[in-house]
Design a protein around this motif. Sequence first.
Motif, PDB file in Angstrom:
ATOM      1  N   THR A 294       0.797  -1.151   0.039  1.00  0.00           N
ATOM      2  CA  THR A 294      -0.084   0.007  -0.190  1.00  0.00           C
ATOM      3  C   THR A 294       0.842   1.138  -0.103  1.00  0.00           C
ATOM      4  O   THR A 294       0.485   2.251  -0.486  1.00  0.00           O
ATOM      5  CB  THR A 294      -0.861  -0.011   1.204  1.00  0.00           C
ATOM      6  N   ALA A 295       2.107   1.229   0.495  1.00  0.00           N
ATOM      7  CA  ALA A 295       3.187   2.313   0.369  1.00  0.00           C
ATOM      8  C   ALA A 295       3.520   2.598  -1.112  1.00  0.00           C
ATOM      9  O   ALA A 295       3.566   3.719  -1.367  1.00  0.00           O
ATOM     10  CB  ALA A 295       4.296   1.999   1.340  1.00  0.00           C
ATOM     11  N   ALA A 296       3.829   1.281  -1.608  1.00  0.00           N
ATOM     12  CA  ALA A 296       3.861   1.600  -3.160  1.00  0.00           C
ATOM     13  C   ALA A 296       2.875   2.285  -3.992  1.00  0.00           C
ATOM     14  O   ALA A 296       3.171   2.952  -4.774  1.00  0.00           O
ATOM     15  CB  ALA A 296       4.417   0.126  -3.685  1.00  0.00           C
ATOM     16  N   HIS A 297       1.551   1.791  -3.652  1.00  0.00           N
ATOM     17  CA  HIS A 297       0.660   2.700  -4.183  1.00  0.00           C
ATOM     18  C   HIS A 297       0.610   3.986  -3.916  1.00  0.00           C
ATOM     19  O   HIS A 297       0.324   4.915  -4.916  1.00  0.00           O
ATOM     20  CB  HIS A 297      -0.797   1.896  -3.991  1.00  0.00           C
ATOM     21  N   ALA A 298       0.727   4.428  -2.806  1.00  0.00           N
ATOM     22  CA  ALA A 298       0.842   5.928  -2.373  1.00  0.00           C
ATOM     23  C   ALA A 298       1.899   6.470  -3.147  1.00  0.00           C
ATOM     24  O   ALA A 298       1.988   7.584  -3.634  1.00  0.00           O
ATOM     25  CB  ALA A 298       0.973   5.793  -0.954  1.00  0.00           C
ATOM     26  N   LEU A 299       3.101   5.655  -3.240  1.00  0.00           N
ATOM     27  CA  LEU A 299       4.312   6.401  -3.903  1.00  0.00           C
ATOM     28  C   LEU A 299       3.971   6.704  -5.364  1.00  0.00           C
ATOM     29  O   LEU A 299       4.393   7.612  -5.935  1.00  0.00           O
ATOM     30  CB  LEU A 299       5.274   5.263  -3.774  1.00  0.00           C
ATOM     31  N   ARG A 300       3.266   5.594  -6.006  1.00  0.00           N
ATOM     32  CA  ARG A 300       2.725   5.749  -7.436  1.00  0.00           C
ATOM     33  C   ARG A 300       2.177   7.160  -7.711  1.00  0.00           C
ATOM     34  O   ARG A 300       2.031   7.927  -8.552  1.00  0.00           O
ATOM     35  CB  ARG A 300       1.727   4.890  -7.749  1.00  0.00           C
ATOM     36  N   ILE A 301       1.184   7.714  -6.591  1.00  0.00           N
ATOM     37  CA  ILE A 301       0.389   8.913  -6.467  1.00  0.00           C
ATOM     38  C   ILE A 301       1.455  10.123  -6.377  1.00  0.00           C
ATOM     39  O   ILE A 301       1.333  11.189  -7.069  1.00  0.00           O
ATOM     40  CB  ILE A 301      -0.550   9.079  -5.583  1.00  0.00           C
ATOM     41  N   VAL A 302       2.412   9.795  -5.368  1.00  0.00           N
ATOM     42  CA  VAL A 302       3.304  11.066  -4.869  1.00  0.00           C
ATOM     43  C   VAL A 302       4.369  11.335  -6.007  1.00  0.00           C
ATOM     44  O   VAL A 302       4.563  12.418  -6.086  1.00  0.00           O
ATOM     45  CB  VAL A 302       3.723  10.731  -3.662  1.00  0.00           C
ATOM     46  N   LEU A 303       4.722  10.333  -6.565  1.00  0.00           N
ATOM     47  CA  LEU A 303       6.058  10.521  -7.547  1.00  0.00           C
ATOM     48  C   LEU A 303       5.998  11.615  -8.479  1.00  0.00           C
ATOM     49  O   LEU A 303       6.794  12.430  -8.890  1.00  0.00           O
ATOM     50  CB  LEU A 303       6.676   9.113  -8.066  1.00  0.00           C
ATOM     51  N   PRO A 304       4.815  11.570  -9.152  1.00  0.00           N
ATOM     52  CA  PRO A 304       4.766  12.846 -10.214  1.00  0.00           C
ATOM     53  C   PRO A 304       4.759  14.182  -9.656  1.00  0.00           C
ATOM     54  O   PRO A 304       4.987  15.026 -10.485  1.00  0.00           O
ATOM     55  CB  PRO A 304       3.379  12.498 -10.925  1.00  0.00           C
ATOM     56  N   GLN A 305       4.759  14.325  -8.471  1.00  0.00           N
ATOM     57  CA  GLN A 305       4.643  15.410  -7.741  1.00  0.00           C
ATOM     58  C   GLN A 305       6.045  16.005  -7.255  1.00  0.00           C
ATOM     59  O   GLN A 305       6.405  17.116  -6.816  1.00  0.00           O
ATOM     60  CB  GLN A 305       3.721  15.717  -6.567  1.00  0.00           C
ATOM     61  N   LEU A 306       6.926  15.061  -7.612  1.00  0.00           N
ATOM     62  CA  LEU A 306       8.495  15.578  -7.249  1.00  0.00           C
ATOM     63  C   LEU A 306       9.444  15.517  -8.166  1.00  0.00           C
ATOM     64  O   LEU A 306       9.170  15.141  -9.415  1.00  0.00           O
ATOM     65  CB  LEU A 306       8.874  14.095  -6.314  1.00  0.00           C
TER      66      LEU A 306
END
Length: 429
Positions: A294-306
């Motif tokens: 579930t952290a990997a799923h969250a990372l998928r959302i956050v990465l494009p913002q970084l």
Amino acid sequence: MGSAWSGVSTETKSQIVPPIEKVTADSTDPRYRRLIHLLRLNHHEHAIYYHGLKYHNHLAYILVSAYMFGASVDQLNDIYDKESKELEQWTDSPEEIDPDNWRAHFGAKEYQRAYLHFFEDETIRTNATVWSFLTDRCVPKDGPSYRDNQLLHGLVEGVGHPLIHLGYALEIEDKGLAMEALTMAATSYQNVHEFVDNPSPPQTFLRITDMREIFTRIYDDDTFDAICERYGCGHPDRVLEEAPPYMLFDSYEIQKETMSTTFQTQVEAATLMFIASHKENNPQYDFFLAHAVTAAHALRIVLPQLSFQQAWHVLRSHMVLSTMLYISQCRPNIKDDLVRNIDTTGKDWDYIRKQALEGEHRYDSHYVKVLRSFYEFEKLYGKGESDSDPKYDLYLKAAVKFADTFKGWTGFGTSNEPSLDTKMSNGSN
């Protein structure tokens, strides 16, 4: 994304994965209105931590996951009524948090309410954003500057909950969830960031580009036996204190040109670690390993913002989290065939949605959000090119296997024998 409170920095954003599809706010949609109402009710009524500050409030995760799976208004109401029963009301913090002392109580969960008030007030008073706090742009006037992105690098503290919370906040653009995510990041802050901060870690004789290889090497290294012998399963917070300090962290190599591949392999490794590490003919699913998924799923959302540099650090932080969890759960043997041989005939994502919304475990937040994670991974990466690929249809197979065989969570260290297939268990291969 781009609300005043959620806008990213002006640095060039990475293109590791495409941005998620934005959830459109629609005040005419009764399902959307109900979701937002329940999220706000939870935000105002229930603390982030409860039961002696040991447990996390997961109500937002199951509400958003169920909503994204198509839950009706009645189903959302039922979820709230069921899951809110064990939560606790807010209590006052020992003192208030202000711009001069906001870093002074990092890691102190008893300050959860004060941190929430602080972040909410500051985003209004100074137009600060989530990223202002995560990337050290909020400092007192004439105060010391910070350059190590303290909270950004610590998002995976607390078994990844700050990162998971931030992902949901950005997905539906909810300010209340974002303030809760910042509060989690501040109050969970411990020592994971120390293994992530350095932009140029020491060179080692190993150069590992696949997180799965890290798992394999740790599995073969008996040096780590003592952790499981001493604590049993379910104590990831002990790993960085007890394990050999290197733990292959510095050997993990991430290149800007291959970040997309790096993230994909981390998603695959987390999925297989969770779904394919049980004993033969005895499916068991580890509560802590689920958080790597579930952290990997969250990372998928956050990465494009970084930016690329920020993404480099956060990818490493997910590697550190996954490695900690793997070691804490006694280094199970990951066997790809346990998912590769799953028959999905007659079972598609509509079947998974039905299980998530109507099945026996529909009120289990971790069950629903793991299924949702698998669904989003396939949307991102597809099934694969052919059924000769060992990872072909990985995420639907993982979802079907999990939905059909889940009977409850293991991994809490309540038994002397690990429930997964480890070298310490009788069912080891």
